[in-house]
Design an enzyme around this catalytic site. Structure first.
Site, PDB file in Angstrom:
ATOM      1  N   GLU A  96       4.965 -43.628 -21.187  1.00  9.64           N
ATOM      2  CA  GLU A  96       4.225 -44.021 -19.977  1.00  9.64           C
ATOM      3  C   GLU A  96       3.444 -45.321 -20.201  1.00  9.64           C
ATOM      4  OE1 GLU A  96       2.161 -40.850 -18.002  1.00  9.64           O
ATOM      5  OE2 GLU A  96       1.239 -42.220 -16.545  1.00  9.64           O
TER       6      GLU A  96
ATOM      7  N   ASP B 185       1.290 -31.833 -14.904  1.00 13.09           N
ATOM      8  CA  ASP B 185      -0.119 -31.508 -14.646  1.00 13.09           C
ATOM      9  C   ASP B 185      -0.743 -32.557 -13.713  1.00 13.09           C
ATOM     10  OD1 ASP B 185      -0.410 -33.600 -16.411  1.00 13.09           O
ATOM     11  OD2 ASP B 185      -1.905 -32.605 -17.668  1.00 13.09           O
ATOM     12  N   SER B 186       0.061 -33.547 -13.292  1.00 16.16           N
ATOM     13  CA  SER B 186      -0.359 -34.423 -12.186  1.00 16.16           C
ATOM     14  C   SER B 186      -0.622 -33.571 -10.953  1.00 16.16           C
ATOM     15  CB  SER B 186       0.707 -35.483 -11.889  1.00 16.16           C
ATOM     16  OG  SER B 186       1.983 -34.894 -11.767  1.00 16.16           O
TER      17      SER B 186
ATOM     18  N   ASP C  56       4.630 -28.623 -17.901  1.00 13.26           N
ATOM     19  CA  ASP C  56       3.750 -29.559 -18.609  1.00 13.26           C
ATOM     20  C   ASP C  56       2.557 -28.794 -19.179  1.00 13.26           C
ATOM     21  OD1 ASP C  56       2.965 -32.047 -19.425  1.00 13.26           O
ATOM     22  OD2 ASP C  56       2.386 -32.771 -17.438  1.00 13.26           O
TER      23      ASP C  56
ATOM     24  N   GLU D 131       1.625 -33.898 -24.307  1.00  8.48           N
ATOM     25  CA  GLU D 131       1.114 -35.274 -24.449  1.00  8.48           C
ATOM     26  C   GLU D 131       0.669 -35.539 -25.881  1.00  8.48           C
ATOM     27  OE1 GLU D 131      -1.882 -36.548 -21.672  1.00  8.48           O
ATOM     28  OE2 GLU D 131      -0.649 -35.966 -19.954  1.00  8.48           O
TER      29      GLU D 131
ATOM     30  N   LYS E  30       6.481 -29.852 -21.878  1.00  9.50           N
ATOM     31  CA  LYS E  30       6.134 -31.236 -22.229  1.00  9.50           C
ATOM     32  C   LYS E  30       4.723 -31.246 -22.813  1.00  9.50           C
ATOM     33  CE  LYS E  30       5.092 -34.616 -19.161  1.00  9.50           C
ATOM     34  NZ  LYS E  30       3.747 -34.994 -19.666  1.00  9.50           N
TER      35      LYS E  30
HETATM   36  O1  KIV Z   1       2.064 -34.858 -15.125  1.00  9.77           O
HETATM   37  C1  KIV Z   1       2.982 -35.628 -14.827  1.00  9.77           C
HETATM   38  O2  KIV Z   1       3.404 -35.738 -13.677  1.00  9.77           O
HETATM   39  C2  KIV Z   1       3.560 -36.436 -15.883  1.00  9.77           C
HETATM   40  C3  KIV Z   1       4.524 -37.506 -15.494  1.00  9.77           C
HETATM   41  C4  KIV Z   1       3.799 -38.692 -14.987  1.00  9.77           C
HETATM   42  C5  KIV Z   1       5.440 -37.863 -16.596  1.00  9.77           C
HETATM   43  O3  KIV Z   1       3.234 -36.261 -17.012  1.00  9.77           O
END
Ligand code: KIV
Length: 287
Positions: free
Chosen positions: A185, A47-48, A86, A118, A116
């Site tokens: 992280e 989600d970056s 994510d 968080e 993924k």
């Molecule tokens: O969203 C993302 O790119 C991430 C990575 C930094 C692990 O969660």
């Protein structure tokens, strides 16, 4: 890691084999294809995306629709790597059942092979429900960008004994509910090392030192494509923003000067056809 398709079993086995895992983000077809062809084990549609592609200040506004749109494009570029979607902030704020539904969309609609999640208080229940639904889950502890603003911003986590112990407990909890790996992280090397030694599942570090079972970076940081800021832990392997800017400036300049397009980029008509056209239109109409 083998040249064959990477599966969850390979990710789990990598730890016992002492094979370092490599993970990078990708958000579209051409980049995902390059990352995959270069031999990265796990492609994360992170989600970056919100910051490095969509231009938001944080990852919070990213929607599930944004994520699916980009995950589908990445899917078309990835053949070997494991593709992970994510879960964005908005997709895990409802009930546990709703979160399971959203996680399933990554597999059903975008062809991802895991999601993924968080860390936040109570997320183990959601992680467990997703795992129980047959969807592999990667956890994420330490700095969790989705909630960073309320926790003192983007910086190191677990630098004192009490907070380090909490992060260690979170990683263990995610393993116990069936996660297949945990991203760590921005925690001190010693804390990441402790978690890595404690867990049976692989740890994948970002800004957490060399002891993790694997490493992950945001692709746009590694390539020097995101210039707003570069975290200290990032190693820039290229300066693509500069290369792109220079290429585009050269294009603009060459168009202005009439250098582009040159004869090698242009097709002309056969003389015979040109004469025929002039005759058809009347020679005066055509220069
Ligand atoms: O969203 C993302 O790119 C991430 C990575 C930094 C692990 O969660």
């Amino acid at each position: 890691m083998s040249a064959n398709k990477i599966r969850i079993a390979d990710v789990l086995a990598s730890k016992a084999q002492g094979q370092k895992l490599t993970m990078l983000t990708a958000y579209d077809y051409p980049m995902a294809k390059l990352v995959d062809e270069a031999g990265v084990d796990i492609v994360l549609v992170g989600d970056s995306l919100g910051m490095v592609v969509l231009g938001y200040e944080t990852t919070t506004p990213v929607t599930m629709e944004d994520m699916l749109h980009h995950a589908k494009a990445a899917r078309r570029g990835v053949q070997r790597a494991l593709l992970v979607g994510d879960m964005p902030f908005l997709a895990v704020r409802g009930s546990v059942d709703e979160s399971v539904k959203q996680a399933a969309r990554f597999l059903q609609e975008a062809g991802c092979e895991a999601v993924k999640l968080e860390w936040r208080q109570g997320i183990e229940d959601t992680a467990k429900a997703i795992v129980d639904a047959g969807i592999p889950v990667m956890g994420h502890v330490g700095l969790t960008p989705q909630t960073a603003a309320g926790e003192g911003g983007f910086g190191m986590r677990g630098t004192d004994a009490a907070s380090a112990a909490r992060i260690i407990a979170q990683a263990v909890a995610l393993q116990e509910v069936g996660c297949c790996a945990v991203v760590i992280e921005c925690v001190p090397t010693e804390v990441a090392q402790d978690i890595t030694q404690r867990l049976r599942i692989p740890t994948i570090g970002i800004g957490s030192g060399p002891s993790c079972d694997g490493q992950v970076l945001v692709l746009h940081d590694l390539l020097g494509l995101y210039e707003r800021f570069t975290p200290r832990f990032v190693k820039r392997y290229a300066r693509l923003a500069e290369t792109i800017r220079h290429s585009i400036q050269t294009y603009v300049d060459e168009v202005h000067r009439g250098v582009f397009p040159g004869p090698e980029h242009t097709r002309t008509m056969s003389g015979e056809e040109w004469v025929r056209l002039r005759e058809q239109l009347g020679a005066d109409d055509v220069r």
